[in-house]
Design a protein around this motif. Structure first.
Motif, PDB file in Angstrom:
ATOM      1  N   ARG A  32      11.757  14.743  14.303  1.00  0.00           N
ATOM      2  CA  ARG A  32      10.803  15.830  14.525  1.00  0.00           C
ATOM      3  C   ARG A  32      10.004  15.616  15.812  1.00  0.00           C
ATOM      4  NH1 ARG A  32      11.799  20.402  12.191  1.00  0.00           N
ATOM      5  NH2 ARG A  32       9.600  20.948  12.448  1.00  0.00           N
ATOM      6  N   ILE A  33       9.689  14.363  16.114  1.00  0.00           N
ATOM      7  CA  ILE A  33       8.962  14.064  17.353  1.00  0.00           C
ATOM      8  C   ILE A  33       9.822  14.439  18.560  1.00  0.00           C
ATOM      9  CG2 ILE A  33       8.039  12.205  18.789  1.00  0.00           C
ATOM     10  CD1 ILE A  33       7.287  10.773  16.125  1.00  0.00           C
ATOM     11  N   ARG A  34      11.096  14.070  18.509  1.00  0.00           N
ATOM     12  CA  ARG A  34      12.002  14.354  19.632  1.00  0.00           C
ATOM     13  C   ARG A  34      12.161  15.855  19.878  1.00  0.00           C
ATOM     14  NH1 ARG A  34      15.314  10.243  17.134  1.00  0.00           N
ATOM     15  NH2 ARG A  34      15.295   8.310  18.365  1.00  0.00           N
ATOM     16  N   SER A  35      12.253  16.624  18.814  1.00  0.00           N
ATOM     17  CA  SER A  35      12.583  18.045  18.958  1.00  0.00           C
ATOM     18  C   SER A  35      11.371  18.951  19.174  1.00  0.00           C
ATOM     19  CB  SER A  35      13.344  18.523  17.712  1.00  0.00           C
ATOM     20  OG  SER A  35      12.521  18.454  16.559  1.00  0.00           O
ATOM     21  N   ALA A  36      10.174  18.431  19.038  1.00  0.00           N
ATOM     22  CA  ALA A  36       8.968  19.261  19.122  1.00  0.00           C
ATOM     23  C   ALA A  36       8.734  19.798  20.534  1.00  0.00           C
ATOM     24  CB  ALA A  36       7.756  18.457  18.673  1.00  0.00           C
TER      25      ALA A  36
END
Length: 263
Positions: A32-36
């Motif tokens: 989720r951090i990568r795609s935010a």
């Protein structure tokens, strides 16, 4: 799939970084951090943040909102407001908090509640807590005799009556009675806490001041002291207090017989 025309397209995920950020976060949180579109974070001062910035260059700290001597309520409102401002742009927002976002962090719950009220998708993802680390570092099994856990201020102002035969964990002992972000340990609060524990356990009962290490090669801070010495112990803003039981609770022979157990 494209968002419905009448629904906001932003979203909010609040992810736990764990106690050792970069190592304790789950794979789901890392994804989720990568795609935010936007990452906001608030971690303990001594924890590294390079891993977070490498995962997502948009990462931005919320530390400035924690300026010294601000009321906690004001700080929480500013954090929630900043988070929602980004969600409304709209953006896919991931907020990374130290430890577990659902544990002693009302901003996570408030931000998710308010985002959902405005029609945005919002959720919280777990992280490893200080309690998880405490069980390992102090070699405790909460399944052996149970466990009771309180915020230290709540423990005092509500005059909680713990079972002295059950292990007790007290959280946020460094800011007992505090209402502002001073950054200093409240020795007055510690002294009052010590007085209450002396009533319950006696002056010589041993306590453990504990602090999990945020570093993979570091050691936890474990300081043992008598109840009477708590006011002068090496407590910091991240310390937790473990109160060992005063012996085992007696077994109820009648109940054991009803359960078909051998005394």
């Amino acid at each position: 799939m494209a968002a419905e025309p009448d629904q906001p397209s932003g979203s909010l995920t609040i992810a736990g970084a764990g106690i050792r950020p970069g190592l304790h976060a789950t794979r789901e949180s890392l994804a989720r951090i990568r795609s935010a579109d936007k990452v906001l974070y608030l971690l303990a001062e001594i924890t590294p943040i390079t891993w977070l910035e490498e995962l997502n260059p948009s990462a931005e700290s919320l530390d400035d909102l924690y300026r010294a001597d601000r009321p906690f309520a004001e700080v929480y409102e500013d954090i929630v407001g900043t988070i929602l401002d980004h969600v409304r742009k709209p953006q896919e927002v991931c907020v990374v908090f130290y430890g577990h976002p659902s544990v002693f962090d009302r901003t996570s719950h408030d931000a998710v509640r308010r985002a959902r009220a405005e029609g945005f998708e919002a959720r919280i993802l777990p992280g490893i807590t200080a309690e998880d680390c405490l069980y390992v570092d102090l070699e405790l099994d909460p399944g052996a005799a149970g466990c009771q856990s309180f915020d230290a201020t709540d423990f005092l102002v509500r005059r909680r009556a713990p079972d002295p035969a059950v292990p007790l964990i007290l959280w946020q002992v460094g800011v007992v009675g505090g209402t502002r972000t001073t950054g200093e340990v409240r020795r007055l609060g510690l002294s009052v806490l010590g007085e209450r524990l002396e009533e319950l356990y006696g002056a010589e009962h041993e306590l453990v001041v504990y602090e999990a290490t945020p570093f993979p090669v570091g050691r936890p801070m474990i300081e043992r002291c008598a109840v009477s010495e708590l006011g002068d112990a090496g407590v910091t803003g991240l310390s937790t207090l473990y109160v060992p039981p005063k012996g085992a609770a007696p077994r109820d022979a009648e109940m054991m017989a009803r359960l078909g157990m051998t005394p």
